[in-house]
Design a protein around this motif. Structure first.
Motif, PDB file in Angstrom:
ATOM      1  N   GLU A  16       0.830  -1.206   0.000  1.00  0.00           N
ATOM      2  CA  GLU A  16       0.000   0.000   0.000  1.00  0.00           C
ATOM      3  C   GLU A  16       0.865   1.257   0.000  1.00  0.00           C
ATOM      4  O   GLU A  16       0.579   2.222  -0.716  1.00  0.00           O
ATOM      5  N   LYS A  17       1.939   1.251   0.798  1.00  0.00           N
ATOM      6  CA  LYS A  17       2.851   2.400   0.822  1.00  0.00           C
ATOM      7  C   LYS A  17       3.501   2.592  -0.545  1.00  0.00           C
ATOM      8  O   LYS A  17       3.618   3.707  -1.041  1.00  0.00           O
ATOM      9  N   VAL A  23       1.398   6.382  -6.934  1.00  0.00           N
ATOM     10  CA  VAL A  23       0.313   7.326  -7.227  1.00  0.00           C
ATOM     11  C   VAL A  23       0.801   8.754  -7.054  1.00  0.00           C
ATOM     12  O   VAL A  23       0.508   9.639  -7.870  1.00  0.00           O
ATOM     13  N   GLU A  24       1.583   9.007  -5.987  1.00  0.00           N
ATOM     14  CA  GLU A  24       2.112  10.359  -5.748  1.00  0.00           C
ATOM     15  C   GLU A  24       3.055  10.780  -6.874  1.00  0.00           C
ATOM     16  O   GLU A  24       3.010  11.914  -7.347  1.00  0.00           O
ATOM     17  N   TYR A  29       4.122  13.830 -11.709  1.00  0.00           N
ATOM     18  CA  TYR A  29       4.438  13.794 -13.133  1.00  0.00           C
ATOM     19  C   TYR A  29       3.365  14.539 -13.930  1.00  0.00           C
ATOM     20  O   TYR A  29       3.672  15.329 -14.819  1.00  0.00           O
ATOM     21  N   ARG A  30       2.093  14.264 -13.582  1.00  0.00           N
ATOM     22  CA  ARG A  30       0.989  14.935 -14.273  1.00  0.00           C
ATOM     23  C   ARG A  30       1.049  16.450 -14.058  1.00  0.00           C
ATOM     24  O   ARG A  30       0.900  17.235 -14.998  1.00  0.00           O
TER      25      ARG A  30
END
Length: 121
Positions: A16-17, A23-24, A29-30
Motif C-alpha cells: 500500500e505504501k 500514485v504520488e 508527473y501529471r
C-alpha cells in the motif's frame, strides 16, 4: 500462523505504501507535464504573436506609403479643380452680375394665383 498473518498484513501495508508512492509520483508527473504544457503553449503563443505583429507592421508599412501617395494625388487634383473654378468665376462674373441685375430690375407685378379678386370699391 499469527506470525504468518502478521507478516501478510505487513506485506500488504508495504504494498500500500509503495502504491501510494507510485500514485504520488504519477500526480507529480501529471502536474509537471501540465506546467510544461502551459509554458510550451505560452512560448508558442508568444512566437505566433510576434510573427503576426511583424506581418501587420509589414502590411501597414506597405499600405501606408500608398495612402500618402493617394493623399498627395488628391491634393494636386483638388488644387487644379479650385484653380479651374476660380478662372471660370473670373471669366463669367461680369456677365452673371449683369443678368442678375436685369432680372431683379425687371419686375412685372401681378397678383398671386391664390389671391381672391377684390371689388373696386
Amino acid at each position: 500462523m499469527v506470525s504468518q498473518g502478521s507478516q501478510g498484513i505487513q506485506t500488504l501495508l508495504e504494498a500500500e505504501k509503495e502504491a501510494s508512492k507510485i500514485v504520488e509520483k504519477a500526480r507529480q508527473y501529471r502536474v509537471q507535464r501540465l506546467k510544461d504544457a502551459r509554458s510550451e503553449a505560452a512560448k508558442e503563443i508568444e512566437s505566433l504573436k510576434q510573427k503576426k505583429q511583424a506581418e501587420f507592421q509589414s502590411f501597414e508599412k506597405k499600405h501606408s506609403g500608398s495612402t500618402d501617395e493617394v493623399v498627395k494625388a488628391i491634393e494636386i487634383d483638388t488644387k487644379a479643380k479650385v484653380k479651374e473654378v476660380k478662372e471660370l468665376f473670373n471669366k463669367n462674373k461680369d456677365e452673371v452680375a449683369k443678368k442678375l441685375i436685369k432680372t431683379v430690375l425687371n419686375v412685372s407685378p401681378k397678383p398671386h394665383r391664390n389671391a381672391k379678386p377684390t371689388s373696386g370699391n
